[in-house]
Write a protein that holds these residues in place. Structure first.
Motif, short mmCIF file in Angstrom:
data_model
loop_
_atom_site.label_atom_id
_atom_site.label_comp_id
_atom_site.label_asym_id
_atom_site.label_seq_id
_atom_site.Cartn_x
_atom_site.Cartn_y
_atom_site.Cartn_z
N ILE A 17 -16.45 -3.12 16.73
CA ILE A 17 -17.25 -3.82 17.33
C ILE A 17 -18.52 -3.00 16.93
CG2 ILE A 17 -18.92 -4.57 19.12
CD1 ILE A 17 -16.01 -5.31 20.46
N THR A 18 -19.56 -3.41 15.81
CA THR A 18 -20.47 -2.68 15.37
C THR A 18 -21.78 -2.75 16.18
OG1 THR A 18 -21.04 -4.35 13.63
CG2 THR A 18 -19.51 -2.42 12.92
N GLU A 19 -22.08 -4.06 16.76
CA GLU A 19 -23.10 -4.51 17.35
C GLU A 19 -22.88 -5.09 18.71
OE1 GLU A 19 -25.69 -6.49 14.80
OE2 GLU A 19 -25.98 -4.79 13.36
N LEU A 20 -23.40 -5.04 19.77
CA LEU A 20 -23.11 -5.63 20.99
C LEU A 20 -24.54 -6.20 21.45
CD1 LEU A 20 -20.83 -6.38 23.00
CD2 LEU A 20 -21.58 -4.30 24.25
N TRP A 21 -24.69 -7.44 21.62
CA TRP A 21 -25.97 -8.17 21.90
C TRP A 21 -25.82 -8.74 23.31
CZ3 TRP A 21 -30.10 -7.79 18.52
CH2 TRP A 21 -29.97 -7.06 17.41
N VAL A 22 -26.92 -8.79 24.17
CA VAL A 22 -26.99 -9.52 25.39
C VAL A 22 -28.61 -10.21 25.50
CG1 VAL A 22 -25.79 -8.00 26.60
CG2 VAL A 22 -28.04 -7.59 26.48
N SER A 23 -28.25 -11.48 25.95
CA SER A 23 -29.70 -12.28 26.30
C SER A 23 -29.52 -12.94 27.71
CB SER A 23 -29.53 -13.25 25.14
OG SER A 23 -30.61 -14.57 25.40
N LEU A 24 -30.59 -13.34 28.24
CA LEU A 24 -30.75 -14.11 29.55
C LEU A 24 -30.62 -15.64 29.19
CD1 LEU A 24 -33.28 -12.06 31.58
CD2 LEU A 24 -30.78 -12.78 32.29
N ASP A 25 -31.22 -15.98 27.96
CA ASP A 25 -31.34 -17.49 27.56
C ASP A 25 -30.81 -17.85 26.27
OD1 ASP A 25 -32.99 -16.32 25.69
OD2 ASP A 25 -34.88 -16.72 26.28
N ASP A 68 -16.93 -6.32 9.92
CA ASP A 68 -16.94 -7.26 8.41
C ASP A 68 -18.18 -8.33 8.49
OD1 ASP A 68 -16.16 -9.15 10.36
OD2 ASP A 68 -14.36 -9.82 9.45
N GLU A 69 -19.15 -8.11 9.49
CA GLU A 69 -20.32 -8.88 9.61
C GLU A 69 -20.09 -10.22 10.43
OE1 GLU A 69 -22.96 -8.52 6.55
OE2 GLU A 69 -22.74 -6.49 6.14
#
Length: 88
Positions: A17-25, A68-69
Motif C-alpha cells: 500500500i503506497t497511499e492511504l486516504w480518508v474522507s468524511l464525505d 501498481d497504482e
C-alpha cells in the motif's frame, strides 16, 4: 498521557500500500503519511491521526492506493469501534 488516536492497518494483499486516504464525505480526501516503503504486503502498521481530527466523527471513508497504482474501493470505517483495518 497522549491524546493521539491510532489505528492499525493490516495489508493482506500481494501488493504494498503506497497511499492511504480518508474522507468524511467521500469527496474531499486527505492522505496519511506512510513513509517511503508504504505498508508492505503481509505487514501491519500503526497509524496516528493528526491532532486536529480529535473532535471528528467516528465514521470516515477510507481507501488505499497500491504499488501498481490500482485503488481499493472507498468504504466507511468506524474508527471508534474497529481496532484494525484489513486490506485483503
Amino acid at each position: 498521557m497522549s491524546d493521539q488516536y491510532t489505528f492499525k492497518v493490516i495489508n493482506e494483499t500481494d501488493l504494498a500500500i503506497t497511499e492511504l486516504w480518508v474522507s468524511l464525505d467521500d469527496e474531499d480526501w486527505a492522505e496519511f503519511e506512510l513513509g517511503e516503503s508504504g505498508i508492505p504486503s503481509g505487514e501491519t502498521v500503526t497509524i496516528a491521526w493528526a491532532e486536529y481530527t480529535n473532535d471528528s466523527p467516528c465514521e470516515w471513508y477510507i481507501c488505499a492506493t497500491f504499488e501498481d497504482e490500482s485503488e481499493s474501493d472507498s468504504a466507511i470505517f468506524n474508527f471508534c469501534e474497529e481496532p484494525a483495518l484489513v486490506f485483503s
